[in-house]
Design a protein around this motif. Structure first.
Motif, PDB file in Angstrom:
ATOM      1  N   LEU A 316     115.135 -33.255  13.538  1.00 22.58           N
ATOM      2  CA  LEU A 316     114.562 -33.970  13.658  1.00 22.58           C
ATOM      3  C   LEU A 316     114.574 -35.558  14.101  1.00 22.58           C
ATOM      4  CD1 LEU A 316     112.544 -34.560   9.982  1.00 22.58           C
ATOM      5  CD2 LEU A 316     111.809 -33.148  11.903  1.00 22.58           C
ATOM      6  N   VAL A 317     116.202 -35.696  14.202  1.00 20.59           N
ATOM      7  CA  VAL A 317     115.969 -37.291  14.672  1.00 20.59           C
ATOM      8  C   VAL A 317     116.709 -36.895  16.060  1.00 20.59           C
ATOM      9  CG1 VAL A 317     118.703 -38.539  15.502  1.00 20.59           C
ATOM     10  CG2 VAL A 317     118.112 -38.152  13.091  1.00 20.59           C
ATOM     11  N   PHE A 318     116.794 -36.124  16.921  1.00 21.10           N
ATOM     12  CA  PHE A 318     117.276 -35.238  18.498  1.00 21.10           C
ATOM     13  C   PHE A 318     115.700 -34.642  18.695  1.00 21.10           C
ATOM     14  CE2 PHE A 318     121.304 -33.837  16.941  1.00 21.10           C
ATOM     15  CZ  PHE A 318     121.959 -34.806  17.235  1.00 21.10           C
ATOM     16  N   SER A 319     115.024 -34.244  18.193  1.00 18.95           N
ATOM     17  CA  SER A 319     112.975 -34.220  18.781  1.00 18.95           C
ATOM     18  C   SER A 319     112.731 -35.705  18.505  1.00 18.95           C
ATOM     19  CB  SER A 319     112.175 -33.594  17.176  1.00 18.95           C
ATOM     20  OG  SER A 319     112.970 -32.539  17.043  1.00 18.95           O
ATOM     21  N   ALA A 320     113.326 -36.832  18.239  1.00 15.58           N
ATOM     22  CA  ALA A 320     113.041 -38.235  18.864  1.00 15.58           C
ATOM     23  C   ALA A 320     112.715 -37.899  19.867  1.00 15.58           C
ATOM     24  CB  ALA A 320     112.810 -39.070  17.585  1.00 15.58           C
ATOM     25  N   LEU A 321     113.858 -37.943  20.277  1.00 14.85           N
ATOM     26  CA  LEU A 321     114.889 -38.067  21.737  1.00 14.85           C
ATOM     27  C   LEU A 321     114.238 -37.648  23.053  1.00 14.85           C
ATOM     28  CD1 LEU A 321     118.688 -37.825  21.670  1.00 14.85           C
ATOM     29  CD2 LEU A 321     117.411 -40.253  21.500  1.00 14.85           C
ATOM     30  N   ALA A 322     114.165 -36.297  22.471  1.00 16.71           N
ATOM     31  CA  ALA A 322     112.704 -35.249  23.593  1.00 16.71           C
ATOM     32  C   ALA A 322     111.302 -36.080  22.958  1.00 16.71           C
ATOM     33  CB  ALA A 322     113.270 -34.356  22.653  1.00 16.71           C
ATOM     34  N   GLY A 323     111.000 -36.019  22.571  1.00 14.65           N
ATOM     35  CA  GLY A 323     109.606 -36.959  22.686  1.00 14.65           C
ATOM     36  C   GLY A 323     108.809 -38.260  23.191  1.00 14.65           C
ATOM     37  N   ALA A 324     110.254 -39.237  23.094  1.00 14.02           N
ATOM     38  CA  ALA A 324     110.470 -40.479  23.805  1.00 14.02           C
ATOM     39  C   ALA A 324     110.844 -40.261  25.008  1.00 14.02           C
ATOM     40  CB  ALA A 324     111.131 -41.316  23.004  1.00 14.02           C
ATOM     41  N   GLY A 325     111.738 -38.834  25.915  1.00  5.90           N
ATOM     42  CA  GLY A 325     111.900 -38.801  27.658  1.00  5.90           C
ATOM     43  C   GLY A 325     111.021 -38.341  27.631  1.00  5.90           C
ATOM     44  N   ARG A 326     109.432 -37.252  26.631  1.00  9.84           N
ATOM     45  CA  ARG A 326     108.663 -36.281  27.419  1.00  9.84           C
ATOM     46  C   ARG A 326     107.698 -37.322  28.080  1.00  9.84           C
ATOM     47  NH1 ARG A 326     106.154 -31.917  23.585  1.00  9.84           N
ATOM     48  NH2 ARG A 326     105.141 -34.338  23.025  1.00  9.84           N
ATOM     49  N   SER A 327     107.455 -38.122  26.860  1.00  6.12           N
ATOM     50  CA  SER A 327     106.000 -39.026  26.728  1.00  6.12           C
ATOM     51  C   SER A 327     106.517 -40.215  27.893  1.00  6.12           C
ATOM     52  CB  SER A 327     106.106 -40.292  25.803  1.00  6.12           C
ATOM     53  OG  SER A 327     105.244 -40.747  25.731  1.00  6.12           O
ATOM     54  N   ALA A 328     107.369 -40.930  27.999  1.00  3.25           N
ATOM     55  CA  ALA A 328     107.960 -41.911  29.252  1.00  3.25           C
ATOM     56  C   ALA A 328     107.617 -41.045  30.470  1.00  3.25           C
ATOM     57  CB  ALA A 328     109.262 -42.099  29.552  1.00  3.25           C
ATOM     58  N   ALA A 329     108.085 -39.932  30.769  1.00  5.42           N
ATOM     59  CA  ALA A 329     107.724 -39.555  31.736  1.00  5.42           C
ATOM     60  C   ALA A 329     107.104 -39.286  32.311  1.00  5.42           C
ATOM     61  CB  ALA A 329     109.064 -37.789  32.191  1.00  5.42           C
ATOM     62  N   LEU A 330     105.909 -38.558  30.874  1.00  3.01           N
ATOM     63  CA  LEU A 330     104.598 -38.284  31.891  1.00  3.01           C
ATOM     64  C   LEU A 330     103.937 -40.183  32.181  1.00  3.01           C
ATOM     65  CD1 LEU A 330     103.953 -35.535  28.763  1.00  3.01           C
ATOM     66  CD2 LEU A 330     103.818 -35.210  31.039  1.00  3.01           C
ATOM     67  N   LEU A 331     103.260 -40.521  31.344  1.00  5.55           N
ATOM     68  CA  LEU A 331     102.784 -41.703  32.074  1.00  5.55           C
ATOM     69  C   LEU A 331     103.576 -42.183  33.092  1.00  5.55           C
ATOM     70  CD1 LEU A 331     102.800 -44.677  28.820  1.00  5.55           C
ATOM     71  CD2 LEU A 331     103.561 -45.279  31.436  1.00  5.55           C
ATOM     72  N   ILE A 332     104.868 -42.588  33.177  1.00 10.92           N
ATOM     73  CA  ILE A 332     105.193 -43.331  34.257  1.00 10.92           C
ATOM     74  C   ILE A 332     104.908 -42.422  35.775  1.00 10.92           C
ATOM     75  CG2 ILE A 332     107.141 -43.963  35.957  1.00 10.92           C
ATOM     76  CD1 ILE A 332     109.033 -43.820  33.489  1.00 10.92           C
ATOM     77  N   ASP A 333     105.182 -40.982  35.226  1.00 19.15           N
ATOM     78  CA  ASP A 333     104.258 -40.266  36.723  1.00 19.15           C
ATOM     79  C   ASP A 333     102.853 -40.428  37.059  1.00 19.15           C
ATOM     80  OD1 ASP A 333     103.547 -37.503  38.174  1.00 19.15           O
ATOM     81  OD2 ASP A 333     105.488 -36.917  37.601  1.00 19.15           O
ATOM     82  N   GLN A 334     101.799 -40.273  35.859  1.00 23.09           N
ATOM     83  CA  GLN A 334     100.855 -40.401  35.856  1.00 23.09           C
ATOM     84  C   GLN A 334     100.150 -41.548  36.591  1.00 23.09           C
ATOM     85  OE1 GLN A 334      98.387 -37.814  33.246  1.00 23.09           O
ATOM     86  NE2 GLN A 334      99.753 -37.834  32.535  1.00 23.09           N
ATOM     87  N   SER A 335     101.250 -42.840  36.443  1.00 20.56           N
ATOM     88  CA  SER A 335     100.508 -44.046  36.269  1.00 20.56           C
ATOM     89  C   SER A 335     101.096 -44.396  37.642  1.00 20.56           C
ATOM     90  CB  SER A 335     101.275 -45.529  35.466  1.00 20.56           C
ATOM     91  OG  SER A 335     100.894 -45.248  34.685  1.00 20.56           O
ATOM     92  N   ILE A 336     102.421 -43.959  38.605  1.00 23.06           N
ATOM     93  CA  ILE A 336     102.456 -43.949  39.547  1.00 23.06           C
ATOM     94  C   ILE A 336     101.580 -43.106  40.756  1.00 23.06           C
ATOM     95  CG2 ILE A 336     104.231 -44.021  41.306  1.00 23.06           C
ATOM     96  CD1 ILE A 336     106.347 -43.676  39.059  1.00 23.06           C
ATOM     97  N   MET A 337     101.434 -41.637  40.313  1.00 27.94           N
ATOM     98  CA  MET A 337     100.836 -41.087  41.148  1.00 27.94           C
ATOM     99  C   MET A 337      99.189 -41.973  41.238  1.00 27.94           C
ATOM    100  SD  MET A 337      99.333 -37.360  40.520  1.00 27.94           S
ATOM    101  CE  MET A 337     100.489 -36.980  39.535  1.00 27.94           C
ATOM    102  N   MET A 338      98.315 -43.022  40.632  1.00 27.70           N
ATOM    103  CA  MET A 338      96.673 -42.847  40.363  1.00 27.70           C
ATOM    104  C   MET A 338      97.674 -44.403  40.974  1.00 27.70           C
ATOM    105  SD  MET A 338      95.389 -40.355  39.289  1.00 27.70           S
ATOM    106  CE  MET A 338      93.615 -41.143  39.409  1.00 27.70           C
ATOM    107  N   SER A 339      97.817 -45.008  41.041  1.00 26.63           N
ATOM    108  CA  SER A 339      98.447 -46.601  41.687  1.00 26.63           C
ATOM    109  C   SER A 339      98.594 -46.424  43.379  1.00 26.63           C
ATOM    110  CB  SER A 339      99.651 -47.445  41.234  1.00 26.63           C
ATOM    111  OG  SER A 339      99.274 -47.102  40.101  1.00 26.63           O
ATOM    112  N   HIS A 340      98.804 -44.608  43.606  1.00 28.45           N
ATOM    113  CA  HIS A 340      99.028 -44.622  44.441  1.00 28.45           C
ATOM    114  C   HIS A 340      97.783 -43.623  45.360  1.00 28.45           C
ATOM    115  CE1 HIS A 340     102.677 -47.032  46.048  1.00 28.45           C
ATOM    116  NE2 HIS A 340     103.287 -46.133  44.560  1.00 28.45           N
ATOM    117  N   THR A 341      97.000 -43.854  44.646  1.00 29.72           N
ATOM    118  CA  THR A 341      95.335 -42.893  45.428  1.00 29.72           C
ATOM    119  C   THR A 341      94.100 -43.693  45.251  1.00 29.72           C
ATOM    120  OG1 THR A 341      96.168 -40.764  43.213  1.00 29.72           O
ATOM    121  CG2 THR A 341      94.268 -40.853  44.518  1.00 29.72           C
ATOM    122  N   ARG A 342      94.027 -43.272  46.359  1.00 31.75           N
ATOM    123  CA  ARG A 342      92.256 -43.820  46.894  1.00 31.75           C
ATOM    124  C   ARG A 342      91.594 -43.552  45.664  1.00 31.75           C
ATOM    125  NH1 ARG A 342      93.010 -41.756  52.525  1.00 31.75           N
ATOM    126  NH2 ARG A 342      91.074 -41.434  51.899  1.00 31.75           N
TER     127      ARG A 342
END
Length: 424
Positions: A316-342
């Protein structure tokens, strides 16, 4: 306090606030179903492959319609598309709940339900994302996109947490949870009706296929979008493998009920929300690409540690690390992408993002086959290695991309602050 206000600036806009609440509740219903389907399928069959096959319907349905969903979003008013899709999702979830309660559910029927739900989501996803750009001023688009993704992460918390409490503390069956979740659309649909019907997109006499091809050419010709889509594909395919593998790992490695996978999913969601709150105001900053790569590494290492965990509480503890990393990567990736899309390509680029999620569901049985062959822990170790390897390869790509000029007409160019690439 000023930083906190900046993190939630887009929510000050009434129409975006209403859309955000409706979107978050609708996604909560989707995410609750998403985490329950592999559990129900495993309990019916005690097979990793069955868990993956039941979830695969989401991907098949999304792949069939999502590309044209992006074209529809860029051509037509968003409100009717989102409204019809919400109604369809609500009916599918309610119908599935009835089948589960009456013991008529089977793995093939679960596949059909996820197929229909994925098809509806393929239409509402691009429309909902591109609608964001029409509901807020241009300078708030990066923040609104980040908040939209944060809403997804809140949904990942609400759905699994409520489901875990209902199952583990009160003994509520999965069918009753489905029926309860369907009631969320009693709120979602009226909120959507309250939103303005925005004008249709650019008028064109081209066929939908021509518009779709134009969108592919745009994404392929934009180095930022191309790199971010490929990296997103790795994050999504590997990041959600844990949902397919955890029920079997708990049952076979820890002698625990597969139902307890809802608790792991709740931990993943809580970690996602906690990491997203500070990130909402950083996705438009110059260090966003480095944050993206770091988040992916955190996710991969977290998956390794989950696979290694000798006892349940450590998992459970290490699932939190995996979940935090996954969520942060998804948020940042999509935010950068849409910010650079017309803006005229928002719907189609969003549909390409959904294709990444669809491929995850289609590939889900592959993880099941590997796990049945070599073991759940070993498969999770492999998944983590793929993520870390992709993050390492992303470093030189980022160094090349950061020197490119901003594309005129994108939110990043409009605010004169590149969303995450370090350009001046």
């Amino acid at each position: 306090m000023r930083r906190l206000r900046a993190n939630f600036a887009a929510l000050a806009v009434r129409n975006f606030r209403l859309q955000w609440v409706a979107s978050t509740l609708g996604t909560t219903a989707f995410m609750t179903r998403f985490v329950l389907v592999p559990i129900i399928a495993f309990e019916l069959s005690e097979s990793y492959v069955a868990s993956g096959l039941a979830a695969m319907g989401n991907g098949v349905g999304t792949l069939i319609l999502t590309s044209y969903g992006g074209v529809i979003a860029d051509r037509f008013s968003k409100k009717p598309t989102v409204l019809i899709s919400h109604i369809a999702e609500g009916l599918v979830i309610a119908g599935s709940g009835i089948l589960i309660v009456t013991d008529l559910i089977t793995v093939p029927l679960l596949f059909v339900s996820t197929l229909i739900g994925g098809s509806a989501f393929a239409l509402t996803g691009p429309a909902r994302q591109s609608w964001v750009a029409e509901l807020v001023p241009g300078e708030l688009v990066p923040n609104a996109i980040a908040l939209q993704q944060m809403g997804v992460n809140i949904a990942q918390v609400l759905g699994p947490t409520v489901a875990s409490i209902a199952v583990l503390a009160f003994g509520v069956d999965a069918g009753s949870i489905y029926l309860g979740v369907a009631l969320l659309f009693v709120v979602v649909i009226p909120l959507t009706l309250m939103l303005p019907r925005t004008p249709p997109g650019s008028a064109t006499r081209r066929t939908p296929l021509r518009d779709l091809q134009d969108g592919f050419r745009y994404a392929k010709g934009n180095p930022r979008i191309r790199a971010l889509l490929l990296f997103l594909l790795v994050i999504v395919i590997c990041g959600f493998a844990i949902q397919i593998l955890i029920p079997g790992i708990l049952f076979r490695e820890f002698s625990r009920s597969a139902d307890e996978a809802v608790l792991v999913n709740a931990v993943l969601g809580v970690a996602a929300l906690s990491i997203n709150l500070p990130l909402a105001g950083l996705v438009g900053g110059r260090h966003a690409w480095l944050l993206l790569i770091g988040a992916a590494v955190l996710m991969g290492v977290g998956l390794w540690l989950v696979a290694w965990s000798p006892v349940f509480w450590l998992l459970l503890v290490f699932s939190a690390l995996a979940g935090a990393g996954r969520s942060a990567a998804l948020l940042i990736d999509q935010s950068i992408m849409m910010s650079h899309t017309r803006p005229e390509y928002f719907g189609r680029v969003t549909s390409f993002i959904l294709i990444m999620f669809a491929l995850q569901s289609v590939i889900a049985p592959v993880w099941g086959l590997i796990a049945d062959a070599i073991g759940g822990r070993e498969t999770l170790l492999l998944v983590g290695a793929i993520v870390v390897g992709a993050a390492v390869l992303m470093l030189p790509a980022w160094r090349r991309i950061e020197r490119l000029p901003l594309e005129a007409g994108t939110p990043a160019a409009a605010t004169e602050a590149p969303a995450g690439d370090g350009d001046e």
